[in-house]
Design a protein around this motif. Structure first.
Motif, PDB file in Angstrom:
ATOM      1  N   GLN A  36       0.821  -0.987  -0.062  1.00 40.19           N
ATOM      2  CA  GLN A  36       0.283   0.077   0.084  1.00 40.19           C
ATOM      3  C   GLN A  36       0.681   1.175  -0.063  1.00 40.19           C
ATOM      4  OE1 GLN A  36      -3.269  -0.432  -0.320  1.00 40.19           O
ATOM      5  NE2 GLN A  36      -3.220  -2.467  -0.544  1.00 40.19           N
ATOM      6  N   LEU A  37       2.069   1.157  -0.220  1.00 39.10           N
ATOM      7  CA  LEU A  37       2.945   2.311  -0.157  1.00 39.10           C
ATOM      8  C   LEU A  37       2.618   3.474  -1.134  1.00 39.10           C
ATOM      9  CD1 LEU A  37       6.831   0.956   0.203  1.00 39.10           C
ATOM     10  CD2 LEU A  37       5.473   2.425   1.843  1.00 39.10           C
ATOM     11  N   ARG A  38       2.786   4.400  -0.908  1.00 39.40           N
ATOM     12  CA  ARG A  38       2.554   5.709  -1.718  1.00 39.40           C
ATOM     13  C   ARG A  38       3.058   7.079  -1.277  1.00 39.40           C
ATOM     14  NH1 ARG A  38      -2.382   8.799  -0.578  1.00 39.40           N
ATOM     15  NH2 ARG A  38      -3.353   7.776   1.260  1.00 39.40           N
TER      16      ARG A  38
ATOM     17  N   MET B 278      10.114   4.683  -7.894  1.00 42.06           N
ATOM     18  CA  MET B 278      10.632   3.214  -8.014  1.00 42.06           C
ATOM     19  C   MET B 278      10.282   2.189  -7.080  1.00 42.06           C
ATOM     20  SD  MET B 278      14.546   1.297  -7.969  1.00 42.06           S
ATOM     21  CE  MET B 278      14.422   1.425  -6.255  1.00 42.06           C
ATOM     22  N   ILE B 279      10.401   2.471  -5.719  1.00 43.82           N
ATOM     23  CA  ILE B 279       9.752   1.963  -4.376  1.00 43.82           C
ATOM     24  C   ILE B 279       8.227   1.691  -4.632  1.00 43.82           C
ATOM     25  CG2 ILE B 279       9.484   1.849  -1.930  1.00 43.82           C
ATOM     26  CD1 ILE B 279      12.255   3.269  -1.634  1.00 43.82           C
ATOM     27  N   VAL B 280       7.499   2.655  -4.833  1.00 42.76           N
ATOM     28  CA  VAL B 280       6.138   2.535  -5.171  1.00 42.76           C
ATOM     29  C   VAL B 280       5.913   1.714  -6.101  1.00 42.76           C
ATOM     30  CG1 VAL B 280       4.091   3.826  -5.648  1.00 42.76           C
ATOM     31  CG2 VAL B 280       5.839   4.924  -4.233  1.00 42.76           C
ATOM     32  N   GLY B 281       6.477   1.645  -7.215  1.00 41.05           N
ATOM     33  CA  GLY B 281       6.241   0.820  -8.465  1.00 41.05           C
ATOM     34  C   GLY B 281       6.541  -0.681  -7.963  1.00 41.05           C
ATOM     35  N   LEU B 282       7.693  -1.108  -7.081  1.00 43.03           N
ATOM     36  CA  LEU B 282       7.681  -2.183  -6.628  1.00 43.03           C
ATOM     37  C   LEU B 282       6.605  -2.974  -5.927  1.00 43.03           C
ATOM     38  CD1 LEU B 282      11.509  -2.360  -5.877  1.00 43.03           C
ATOM     39  CD2 LEU B 282      10.478  -3.690  -7.553  1.00 43.03           C
ATOM     40  N   ALA B 283       6.161  -1.760  -4.832  1.00 39.79           N
ATOM     41  CA  ALA B 283       4.861  -1.985  -3.940  1.00 39.79           C
ATOM     42  C   ALA B 283       3.866  -2.427  -4.859  1.00 39.79           C
ATOM     43  CB  ALA B 283       4.877  -0.695  -3.295  1.00 39.79           C
ATOM     44  N   ALA B 284       3.772  -1.696  -5.985  1.00 40.09           N
ATOM     45  CA  ALA B 284       2.466  -2.133  -6.926  1.00 40.09           C
ATOM     46  C   ALA B 284       2.314  -3.431  -7.360  1.00 40.09           C
ATOM     47  CB  ALA B 284       2.374  -0.916  -7.898  1.00 40.09           C
TER      48      ALA B 284
ATOM     49  N   ARG C  82       1.589  -5.927  -5.151  1.00 38.92           N
ATOM     50  CA  ARG C  82       0.313  -6.034  -4.618  1.00 38.92           C
ATOM     51  C   ARG C  82      -0.486  -6.871  -6.033  1.00 38.92           C
ATOM     52  NH1 ARG C  82      -0.558  -1.149  -4.810  1.00 38.92           N
ATOM     53  NH2 ARG C  82      -1.642  -0.559  -6.648  1.00 38.92           N
ATOM     54  N   PHE C  83      -0.016  -6.398  -7.274  1.00 39.85           N
ATOM     55  CA  PHE C  83      -0.731  -7.125  -8.417  1.00 39.85           C
ATOM     56  C   PHE C  83      -0.242  -8.704  -8.360  1.00 39.85           C
ATOM     57  CE2 PHE C  83      -1.773  -4.430 -11.845  1.00 39.85           C
ATOM     58  CZ  PHE C  83      -2.025  -3.409 -11.206  1.00 39.85           C
TER      59      PHE C  83
END
Length: 300
Positions: A204-206, A242-248, A251-252
């Motif tokens: 859930q990082l943003r 990039m960290i938010v993209g890894l978190a996404a 999540r996927f």
């Protein structure tokens, strides 16, 4: 690290001091990937036992690392500076996480601190190329003495590296601090018998609408101009996105929309073709952050 080992560290501050000191020595022996490991221990102790114990562990480990530097013939101040760099930011973020219980807020504060660090470095120490060029040239000469094939002077890398080092130092500081915090949070969840807690939080990082907008402005401005400060800010925001993209991506994967093999491939490509994957993940992170932040603001 399993549950018993995490508890073994957190329950005994003396052991935590020794483990932190030992982990802090790993990068000095060529294990550069281990830079984030020592900061995770005082952060874990802070999360589990409180700020006072966490600070005591960090202080004790700093003393051990300073003594280790002295023992191998390096100045004690170098050990103190190194310890503050690898232990200080994760400890501060651990204090924040203990108070707020929000990984996203910790990331946002880390990014804001990185922005302040970049601006302060540029304002106080001036032109990064002028400051770093002598150090980079010394590095180039050392590489030549050791017979390494890369000629930094001939390839024009001295000026390039010197011009961008303030940004890279800041990006590295923020990323190492966040990786240490992630590891500490995972250890804490394992020690508490909550194996899936960290994963749910990480996914859930943003960084929010404001920082997301600032990231877009800085990255576009970096592409349209050649100002070192703007370029350094863009690098910092790219790292955060990039960290938010890894978190996404995680999540996927958890939702069954991305296979485990694809997630593993993302990490492999981050090592093999880092510039391309960082840009791709940052783009994914920007879109994901914007959509979820707007959704949260609208209560959906």
């Amino acid at each position: 690290m399993n549950r018993s080992f995490a508890s073994w560290i957190a329950d005994h501050p003396g052991r935590a001091v020794v483990v932190t000191g030992l982990l802090g020595l790993l990068p000095l022996f060529g294990l550069g990937f281990a830079f984030f490991l020592p900061g995770a221990v005082p952060a874990l102790v802070t999360l589990v036992r409180g700020p006072r114990t966490g600070v005591m562990v960090a202080a004790g480990a700093t003393l051990l690392l300073a003594l280790a530097m002295w023992a191998i013939g390096r100045p004690v101040p170098v050990g103190l500076i190194y310890s503050v760099w690898v232990l200080g930011p994760p400890l501060a973020l651990g204090l924040l996480l203990r108070r707020t219980d929000s990984l996203s807020l910790a990331l946002q504060v880390a990014v804001l601190a990185g922005v302040a660090m970049v601006v302060l470095l540029h304002l106080t120490l001036g032109d990064p190329a002028r400051f770093w060029a002598p150090f980079v040239r010394d590095l180039a000469e050392e590489m030549q003495r050791r017979g390494l094939p890369m000629d930094l002077e001939q390839d024009g890398l001295v000026e390039t590296l010197a011009q961008t080092l303030w940004g890279w130092v800041t990006v590295l500081t923020v990323l190492l601090a966040m990786c240490a915090l992630f590891l500490a949070r995972w250890w804490q969840a394992r020690a508490a018998g909550q194996a899936g807690r960290f994963g749910a939080e990480f996914q859930q990082l943003r960084i929010g609408v404001v920082l997301g907008g600032a990231a877009a402005v800085s990255i576009v401005a970096s592409l349209l101009s050649e100002r070192p400060l703007v370029d350094d800010l863009a690098r910092l925001f790219m790292g955060a996105l990039m960290i938010v993209g890894l978190a996404a991506a995680h999540r996927f994967k958890a939702a069954g929309r991305l296979g485990g093999a694809w997630l593993g491939l993302i990490y492999v490509l981050l090592v093999i073709v880092a510039p391309v994957m960082v840009a791709a993940l940052a783009g994914w992170g920007f879109v994901d952050n914007w959509l979820r932040s707007r959704g949260a603001a609208q209560g959906t």
